[in-house]
Design an enzyme around this catalytic site. Structure first.
Site, short mmCIF file in Angstrom:
data_model
loop_
_atom_site.label_atom_id
_atom_site.label_comp_id
_atom_site.label_asym_id
_atom_site.label_seq_id
_atom_site.Cartn_x
_atom_site.Cartn_y
_atom_site.Cartn_z
N ARG A 57 0.84 -1.21 0.00
CA ARG A 57 0.00 0.00 0.00
C ARG A 57 0.87 1.25 0.00
O ARG A 57 0.57 2.24 -0.65
CB ARG A 57 -0.95 -0.01 1.21
N TYR A 109 -16.60 18.90 -13.43
CA TYR A 109 -17.04 17.51 -13.60
C TYR A 109 -18.07 17.17 -12.50
O TYR A 109 -17.86 17.53 -11.33
CB TYR A 109 -15.81 16.61 -13.48
N ASP A 181 -7.52 20.26 -13.03
CA ASP A 181 -7.89 18.92 -13.50
C ASP A 181 -7.56 18.89 -14.99
O ASP A 181 -8.20 19.55 -15.80
CB ASP A 181 -9.39 18.69 -13.24
N LYS A 206 -9.32 8.06 -18.39
CA LYS A 206 -9.71 8.64 -19.67
C LYS A 206 -8.55 8.52 -20.67
O LYS A 206 -8.19 7.43 -21.03
CB LYS A 206 -10.18 10.07 -19.45
C1 PLP Z 1 -13.81 11.05 -15.08
C2 PLP Z 1 -13.37 12.33 -14.53
C3 PLP Z 1 -13.04 12.46 -13.17
C4 PLP Z 1 -13.20 11.32 -12.19
O1 PLP Z 1 -12.33 10.27 -12.45
P1 PLP Z 1 -12.63 8.71 -12.14
O2 PLP Z 1 -11.43 8.04 -12.68
O3 PLP Z 1 -13.90 8.36 -12.85
O4 PLP Z 1 -12.79 8.58 -10.67
C5 PLP Z 1 -12.58 13.69 -12.75
N1 PLP Z 1 -12.46 14.74 -13.58
C6 PLP Z 1 -12.78 14.65 -14.89
C7 PLP Z 1 -12.62 15.85 -15.76
C8 PLP Z 1 -13.23 13.45 -15.41
O5 PLP Z 1 -13.57 13.38 -16.69
#
Ligand code: PLP
Length: 388
Positions: A57, A109, A181, A206
């Site tokens: 971990r 988001y 982000d 993504k």
């Molecule tokens: C999908 C997404 C998240 C969250 O990520 P997960 O991997 O689904 O927990 C945060 N910010 C943006 C812009 C996203 O597209």
């Protein structure tokens, strides 16, 4: 791994670092691919004397390779991998204390907004959602206890572009830290740390993973103290990716630039089609000269990305029919992978934002453009639009 020459952005280009940074050939076998290290515990030669790993971990060699590689791509000194984008987001938000205030963009988001408004706010933390492209709105949002500004750029799903340098300067003038982000742009198109951001956060689920087969998150920071704090949370909370997840994400990163270049090419053609179609009332794409954020995007992004949103003139029902009417574009949530996706944010990814400052128009459609043959994409979308 200070002796890894491939971490150095001054010596090696993005594509080279994606393949080599943090990934030395395996000293035992010469393997050119970082092994998936499944061990949960690591032998010590004396009490407390080890080779950098004690418990799975706390640290893992495959995860470490991913962390070093992605930090290098973001041109950051430190990187930490998490089990998901949301757990990466949570690790940063855990810095806030009761009484603290946070500013976020008004089309963040949906999951980020849900975490802030439903889980973080009840702990005594206040928030203000503002249009971050509006300097006056941002100026009015500051309080004496504002500690953090949360920016997405381009935003999801409205593809608004925020000038990172400008918001970083404003945040720092108010003793607040800036989080960007960078999920939509990826480090291939934009490196927020170089523009003044204190934290970069990713959903690696993504574009970084890129194949719709691994959920993950990541935080990049330059400051040693912030990195130490985050590592403490990462270990203390334990929302870490498995070694296999780390391996898949690392594998995805190697082709990020190639995938994204093709995705951007295809997205540009899709935008042309949408602009010429009567059923479409507005196309939202930062690459368009008339897009509100085009100048900022041109300044801080290498290309304009492969997310495209648009409004269907005939309204909500027509938008819902369109979302269910394509075959090459798959109706699904998520984004950024090799296959093209279509969705209706108001009823899908952004349903939890209904009635909030982050509510999106109900005739909005979001596309994540993939790497299929572009003619197939254009024919599919064109047919579905013609049928409305
Ligand atoms: C999908 C997404 C998240 C969250 O990520 P997960 O991997 O689904 O927990 C945060 N910010 C943006 C812009 C996203 O597209």
């Amino acid at each position: 791994m200070a002796d890894d020459q491939f971490l150095d952005a001054n010596r090696f280009g993005f594509e080279t670092r994606a393949i080599r940074a943090g990934q030395p050939h395996d000293p035992a076998s010469g393997a050119v691919v970082t092994p998936i290290s499944m061990a949960t515990t690591f032998a010590q030669h004396g009490v407390g004397e080890h080779r950098g790993f004690e418990y799975g971990r706390t640290g893992n060699p495959t995860r470490k390779a991913l962390e070093e590689c992605l930090a290098s791509l973001e041109q950051a000194d430190h990187g930490l991998a998490f089990a998901s984008g949301m757990s990466a987001t949570d690790a940063i938000l855990r810095r806030l204390r009761p009484g603290d205030h946070l500013v976020l963009g008004d089309d963040a988001y949906g999951g980020t907004f849900r975490l802030i408004s439903k889980i973080i706010a009840p702990m005594g933390i206040s928030w203000t959602a503002v249009d971050l492209t509006d300097a006056d709105a941002l100026a009015a949002a500051w309080t004496d206890t504002t500690r953090l500004v949360w920016v997405e750029t381009p935003t999801n799903p409205l593809l608004t572009v925020i000038d990172i340098e400008a918001v970083a300067a404003a945040a720092h003038a108010h003793d607040a830290l800036l989080v960007v982000d960078n999920t939509f742009a990826t480090p291939y198109l934009q490196q927020p740390i170089t523009l003044g951001a204190d934290f970069v956060v990713h959903s690696t689920t993504k574009y970084c993973g890129g194949h719709s087969d691994v959920v993950g998150g990541f935080v990049a920071v330059n400051d040693d103290g912030l990195a130490e704090e985050l590592a403490f949370v990462q270990n203390g909370v334990g929302a870490v990716p498995s070694p296999f997840d780390a391996y898949l994400t690392l594998r995805g990163l190697k082709t990020l630039s190639v995938r994204l270049d093709r995705q951007c090419d295809n997205a540009e053609r899709v935008v042309e089609l949408l602009q010429g179609h009567d059923a479409v009332s507005e196309v939202l794409y930062p690459g368009l000269a008339e897009h509100r954020g085009h100048a900022a995007a041109a300044k801080q992004m290498k290309r304009f990305g492969a997310m495209v949103s648009f409004r269907v003139g005939a309204g909500r029902d027509a938008a819902m029919r369109l979302a269910a009417g394509t075959t090459v574009f798959t109706l699904a949530e998520s984004l950024g992978a090799v296959e093209s996706l279509i969705e209706h944010p108001g009823a899908m990814t952004h349903l939890s934002a209904e009635g909030s400052p982050l509510e999106v128009p109900d005739d909005l459609i979001r596309l994540s453009v993939g790497i299929e043959a572009v003619d197939d994409l254009l024919l599919d979308l064109g047919r579905a639009l013609d049928a409305l």
